[in-house]
Design a protein around this motif. Sequence first.
Motif, mmCIF file in Angstrom:
data_model
loop_
_atom_site.group_PDB
_atom_site.id
_atom_site.type_symbol
_atom_site.label_atom_id
_atom_site.label_comp_id
_atom_site.label_asym_id
_atom_site.label_seq_id
_atom_site.Cartn_x
_atom_site.Cartn_y
_atom_site.Cartn_z
ATOM 1 N N ARG A 228 0.766 -1.055 -0.160
ATOM 2 C CA ARG A 228 0.200 -0.048 0.492
ATOM 3 C C ARG A 228 1.072 1.121 0.036
ATOM 4 N N THR A 229 1.031 2.495 -0.824
ATOM 5 C CA THR A 229 1.565 3.282 -1.207
ATOM 6 C C THR A 229 0.258 4.288 -0.400
ATOM 7 N N PHE A 230 0.974 5.432 -0.176
ATOM 8 C CA PHE A 230 -0.139 7.094 -0.249
ATOM 9 C C PHE A 230 1.927 8.379 -0.660
ATOM 10 N N TYR A 231 0.304 8.564 -1.926
ATOM 11 C CA TYR A 231 1.608 9.679 -1.669
ATOM 12 C C TYR A 231 0.652 11.014 -2.754
ATOM 13 N N LEU A 232 1.366 12.307 -3.307
ATOM 14 C CA LEU A 232 0.367 13.507 -3.344
ATOM 15 C C LEU A 232 1.158 13.654 -5.514
ATOM 16 N N ASN A 233 0.988 13.503 -6.111
ATOM 17 C CA ASN A 233 0.701 13.622 -7.121
ATOM 18 C C ASN A 233 -0.361 15.107 -8.191
ATOM 19 N N GLY A 234 -0.394 16.225 -7.376
ATOM 20 C CA GLY A 234 -0.705 17.456 -7.921
ATOM 21 C C GLY A 234 -1.825 16.799 -6.807
ATOM 22 N N GLU A 235 -2.696 15.736 -6.820
ATOM 23 C CA GLU A 235 -3.213 15.655 -4.921
ATOM 24 C C GLU A 235 -3.149 14.328 -4.611
ATOM 25 N N THR A 236 -3.668 14.080 -3.225
ATOM 26 C CA THR A 236 -3.553 13.075 -2.416
ATOM 27 C C THR A 236 -3.693 11.810 -3.540
ATOM 28 N N GLY A 237 -3.328 10.835 -3.099
ATOM 29 C CA GLY A 237 -3.742 9.850 -4.207
ATOM 30 C C GLY A 237 -3.619 8.264 -2.556
ATOM 31 N N ASN A 238 -3.956 7.270 -2.756
ATOM 32 C CA ASN A 238 -2.787 5.770 -2.555
ATOM 33 C C ASN A 238 -3.232 4.700 -3.835
ATOM 34 N N ASP A 239 -2.934 3.160 -3.506
ATOM 35 C CA ASP A 239 -2.625 2.735 -4.689
ATOM 36 C C ASP A 239 -2.250 1.754 -3.099
ATOM 37 N N GLU A 240 -3.643 0.590 -4.138
ATOM 38 C CA GLU A 240 -2.641 -0.933 -2.826
ATOM 39 C C GLU A 240 -3.183 -1.613 -3.754
ATOM 40 N N THR A 241 -2.023 -3.421 -3.608
ATOM 41 C CA THR A 241 -2.204 -4.319 -5.142
ATOM 42 C C THR A 241 -1.876 -5.650 -3.628
ATOM 43 N N THR A 242 -2.589 -6.327 -4.101
ATOM 44 C CA THR A 242 -2.134 -7.481 -3.002
ATOM 45 C C THR A 242 -1.986 -9.165 -4.532
ATOM 46 N N ALA A 243 -1.400 -9.791 -3.610
ATOM 47 C CA ALA A 243 -0.616 -11.532 -4.034
ATOM 48 C C ALA A 243 -0.974 -12.173 -3.549
ATOM 49 N N ASN A 244 -1.554 -13.204 -4.421
ATOM 50 C CA ASN A 244 -1.593 -14.387 -3.190
ATOM 51 C C ASN A 244 -0.582 -15.381 -2.670
ATOM 52 N N ILE A 245 -0.010 -15.705 -1.835
ATOM 53 C CA ILE A 245 0.924 -16.694 -1.955
ATOM 54 C C ILE A 245 0.893 -17.506 -1.378
ATOM 55 N N THR A 246 1.251 -19.132 -1.927
ATOM 56 C CA THR A 246 1.199 -20.259 -1.535
ATOM 57 C C THR A 246 2.787 -20.927 -2.170
#
Length: 115
Positions: free
Chosen positions: A72-90
Amino acid sequence: MATLYYIAIGKKSSTGHNQPIIRMTNEDSSVQVVDTSLQQRMTGSTSAATGSIQLILTDLTCTDTASTYYCRTFYLNGETGNDETTANITARTYPEQIEMFPSPDRVQYDNGQVL
């Protein structure tokens, strides 16, 4: 150019809540270990220049695998944003590599005797 404020790697709980393992903020570019129970089994690296963080777990256990991890990231790129990516681990184990030996080494054991 974006400004990165926060980046974290963690595990999703069974209810879907984020449980951070490690994180890095723009105030302190070193990795902060949130889940100290994993500290002895983890290594990692960061790059403030590229805003990246890496986590490597060793000596995997059943609770480490078959899980969903996230970044998960929180950033400012003109306006505040956040991204989250997931991965399943086996992880897979190969039972033919497991060896068991009785101790003490005896030919016969009595019923109910601890091996």
